[in-house]
Design an enzyme around this catalytic site. Structure first.
Site, short mmCIF file in Angstrom:
data_model
loop_
_atom_site.label_atom_id
_atom_site.label_comp_id
_atom_site.label_asym_id
_atom_site.label_seq_id
_atom_site.Cartn_x
_atom_site.Cartn_y
_atom_site.Cartn_z
N THR A 1 73.70 -22.79 -63.90
CA THR A 1 73.27 -21.39 -64.06
C THR A 1 72.97 -20.71 -62.73
O THR A 1 72.64 -19.53 -62.70
CB THR A 1 72.00 -21.32 -64.93
OG1 THR A 1 71.00 -22.15 -64.34
CG2 THR A 1 72.27 -21.77 -66.36
N ARG B 1 68.86 -21.85 -69.00
CA ARG B 1 68.93 -20.40 -69.26
C ARG B 1 70.24 -20.04 -69.98
O ARG B 1 71.30 -19.90 -69.36
CB ARG B 1 68.78 -19.64 -67.95
CG ARG B 1 67.35 -19.67 -67.43
CD ARG B 1 67.21 -19.16 -66.03
NE ARG B 1 67.70 -20.09 -65.03
CZ ARG B 1 67.58 -19.91 -63.70
NH1 ARG B 1 66.98 -18.83 -63.25
NH2 ARG B 1 68.06 -20.80 -62.86
N VAL C 1 66.66 -31.17 -68.71
CA VAL C 1 66.97 -32.57 -68.38
C VAL C 1 65.74 -33.47 -68.44
O VAL C 1 65.85 -34.69 -68.45
CB VAL C 1 67.67 -32.73 -67.00
CG1 VAL C 1 69.01 -32.03 -66.97
CG2 VAL C 1 66.77 -32.25 -65.86
N ASN D 1 73.67 -32.18 -60.62
CA ASN D 1 73.24 -31.18 -59.63
C ASN D 1 71.87 -30.58 -59.95
O ASN D 1 71.15 -30.16 -59.05
CB ASN D 1 74.32 -30.09 -59.57
CG ASN D 1 73.84 -28.83 -58.89
OD1 ASN D 1 73.71 -28.78 -57.67
ND2 ASN D 1 73.56 -27.79 -59.68
N TYR E 1 59.18 -34.17 -52.81
CA TYR E 1 60.59 -33.75 -52.91
C TYR E 1 61.47 -34.74 -52.16
O TYR E 1 62.51 -35.17 -52.68
CB TYR E 1 60.78 -32.32 -52.37
CG TYR E 1 62.23 -31.88 -52.44
CD1 TYR E 1 62.86 -31.71 -53.68
CD2 TYR E 1 62.98 -31.66 -51.28
CE1 TYR E 1 64.20 -31.32 -53.75
CE2 TYR E 1 64.32 -31.28 -51.36
CZ TYR E 1 64.92 -31.12 -52.59
OH TYR E 1 66.25 -30.76 -52.67
N PRO F 1 73.24 -32.08 -48.90
CA PRO F 1 73.28 -30.85 -48.09
C PRO F 1 71.99 -30.61 -47.32
O PRO F 1 70.90 -31.01 -47.75
CB PRO F 1 73.48 -29.74 -49.13
CG PRO F 1 73.77 -30.42 -50.43
CD PRO F 1 73.14 -31.77 -50.33
N GLY F 2 72.13 -29.89 -46.20
CA GLY F 2 70.97 -29.28 -45.54
C GLY F 2 70.67 -27.97 -46.24
O GLY F 2 70.78 -27.88 -47.46
P1 NDP Z 1 69.02 -23.32 -57.68
O1 NDP Z 1 67.57 -23.11 -57.90
O2 NDP Z 1 69.85 -22.14 -57.33
O3 NDP Z 1 69.65 -24.06 -58.95
C1 NDP Z 1 68.99 -25.09 -59.60
C2 NDP Z 1 69.71 -25.41 -60.90
O4 NDP Z 1 69.06 -26.53 -61.54
C3 NDP Z 1 69.66 -24.26 -61.88
O5 NDP Z 1 70.93 -24.08 -62.45
C4 NDP Z 1 68.65 -24.70 -62.93
O6 NDP Z 1 69.04 -24.21 -64.21
C5 NDP Z 1 68.81 -26.23 -62.89
N1 NDP Z 1 67.59 -26.88 -63.36
C6 NDP Z 1 66.39 -26.89 -62.73
N2 NDP Z 1 65.48 -27.51 -63.51
C7 NDP Z 1 66.12 -27.92 -64.63
C8 NDP Z 1 65.71 -28.59 -65.81
N3 NDP Z 1 64.43 -28.99 -65.98
N4 NDP Z 1 66.63 -28.85 -66.77
C9 NDP Z 1 67.91 -28.44 -66.60
N5 NDP Z 1 68.37 -27.79 -65.51
C10 NDP Z 1 67.47 -27.52 -64.54
O7 NDP Z 1 69.11 -24.42 -56.52
P2 NDP Z 1 70.37 -25.14 -55.81
O8 NDP Z 1 71.64 -24.70 -56.37
O9 NDP Z 1 70.15 -25.02 -54.36
O10 NDP Z 1 70.04 -26.65 -56.21
C11 NDP Z 1 71.00 -27.52 -56.82
C12 NDP Z 1 70.75 -28.93 -56.30
O11 NDP Z 1 70.99 -28.97 -54.90
C13 NDP Z 1 69.34 -29.46 -56.51
O12 NDP Z 1 69.41 -30.81 -56.91
C14 NDP Z 1 68.72 -29.35 -55.11
O13 NDP Z 1 67.68 -30.28 -54.91
C15 NDP Z 1 69.94 -29.66 -54.27
N6 NDP Z 1 69.88 -29.22 -52.87
C16 NDP Z 1 69.65 -27.92 -52.57
C17 NDP Z 1 69.60 -27.54 -51.23
C18 NDP Z 1 69.28 -26.14 -50.81
O14 NDP Z 1 68.91 -25.94 -49.63
N7 NDP Z 1 69.43 -25.14 -51.68
C19 NDP Z 1 69.83 -28.51 -50.15
C20 NDP Z 1 70.04 -29.86 -50.60
C21 NDP Z 1 70.08 -30.18 -51.92
P3 NDP Z 1 68.03 -23.62 -65.30
O15 NDP Z 1 66.83 -23.09 -64.56
O16 NDP Z 1 68.82 -22.56 -66.00
O17 NDP Z 1 67.72 -24.78 -66.18
C1 8X3 Z 2 66.93 -28.85 -49.79
C2 8X3 Z 2 66.98 -28.83 -48.29
O1 8X3 Z 2 65.60 -29.04 -46.18
O2 8X3 Z 2 64.69 -27.67 -47.98
O3 8X3 Z 2 67.08 -30.12 -50.29
O4 8X3 Z 2 64.70 -30.05 -48.16
S1 8X3 Z 2 65.41 -28.90 -47.65
#
Ligand code: NDP
Ligand code: 8X3
Length: 251
Positions: free
Chosen positions: A12, A36, A60, A86, A152, A182-183
């Site tokens: 989403t 969502r 989840v 993800n 985290y 990813p960073g």
């Molecule tokens: P967003 O917040 O944009 O997206 C997070 C996604 O996770 C949403 O689609 C949300 O969907 C879903 N989600 C969160 N909680 C739940 C739940 N309890 N059940 C089901 N779905 C859930 O963040 P990102 O796209 O950045 O994050 C995606 C992944 O990448 C994560 O694992 C994050 O830790 C990782 N990551 C992100 C980085 C960054 O800097 N952005 C760097 C490194 C890793 P919904 O709320 O609709 O359920």
């Molecule tokens: C997300 C990147 O640097 O905020 O995983 O932990 S950081």
């Protein structure tokens, strides 16, 4: 290879949404997951002219709901070829001594246990078919610990360990397992971490070109389209301006 089925959690927003868009344009059929429903429906409507899309809305953290929804997939959707684990977020950025128990629970329940619950639900068919590919989204925070990252970071170190463990245990079944770490990616991640504080969230990405969700989507696509004898095991990807979890060159 065309018309493989990919299930993406966290579709989403951010990385998951960008991955859905890219895979739709590269002949994958998609099972899009998230809590969502309005966003899932909107994305499904956008992608429907391009590929077949099925949506599942579940949290989840809820093992029963996760298992039930995946088990109840229609026959045409049961043979999942690619699982992109993800879904996840950071909740808070506090020293361990003042951290919130609710934030800790959220991160461990979603990022670690949620990933396990989805994997547990998807694996039986992959194991039965002796084929499949699991892509776990970890983080630079799963490779390096930084100040106030404590829980985290622990959750993403766990994702890294689980990725390696899955690769070993599933080796006998020919199932590929990839970790992508990813960073800083500009998504809703920081908005969630800072509990809706948009100014604080935006400031995280000030003064440099952060990664975008589409950058990670491209790496996921690369990993899942290698030939049968190749597995991308572990990828760390940073913005060019980022040298480590905490060293970022800002203008
Ligand atoms: P967003 O917040 O944009 O997206 C997070 C996604 O996770 C949403 O689609 C949300 O969907 C879903 N989600 C969160 N909680 C739940 C739940 N309890 N059940 C089901 N779905 C859930 O963040 P990102 O796209 O950045 O994050 C995606 C992944 O990448 C994560 O694992 C994050 O830790 C990782 N990551 C992100 C980085 C960054 O800097 N952005 C760097 C490194 C890793 P919904 O709320 O609709 O359920
Ligand atoms: C997300 C990147 O640097 O905020 O995983 O932990 S950081």
């Amino acid at each position: 290879m065309t018309n493989r089925i990919a299930l993406i959690t966290g579709a989403t927003s951010g990385i998951g949404k960008a991955t859905a868009r890219l895979l739709a344009n590269t002949n994958f059929k998609l099972i899009l997951c998230g809590r969502r429903k309005d966003r899932l429906q909107k994305l499904a409507a956008e992608l429907a002219p391009i590929t077949s899309v099925h949506t599942l809305s579940f949290d989840v953290r809820n093992q029963q709901e996760t298992a039930t929804q995946i088990a109840a997939l229609p026959d045409a959707w049961k043979e999942i070829d690619v699982l992109v684990n993800n879904a996840g977020n950071a909740h808070g950025l506090d020293p361990i001594q003042t951290g919130s128990i609710d934030d800790w629970d959220a991160m461990l329940d979603i990022n670690v246990k949620g990933l396990l619950y989805v994997t547990k639900a998807v694996l039986p068919v992959m194991v039965q078919r002796n084929r499949g590919h699991i892509v776990n989204i970890g983080s630079i925070a799963g490779k390096e610990v930084y100040a106030n990252g404590n829980v985290y970071c622990a959750s993403k170190f766990a994702v890294d360990a689980l990725t390696r463990g899955m690769r070993i245990d599933l080796n006998a079944h020919g199932i590929k397992v990839t970790g992508i770490h990813p960073g800083m990616v500009e998504t809703e991640f920081s908005l969630v971490r800072f509990k809706g504080n948009a100014d604080k969230a935006k400031s995280v990405y000030n003064g440099f070109d952060a990664l975008q969700g589409s950058d990670i989507a491209e790496l996921i696509l690369f990993a899942i389209t290698r030939p049968a004898h190749v597995v991308v095991a572990d990828l760390v990807v940073l913005p060019t301006a980022q040298a480590s979890a905490t060293v970022v060159r800002r203008t």
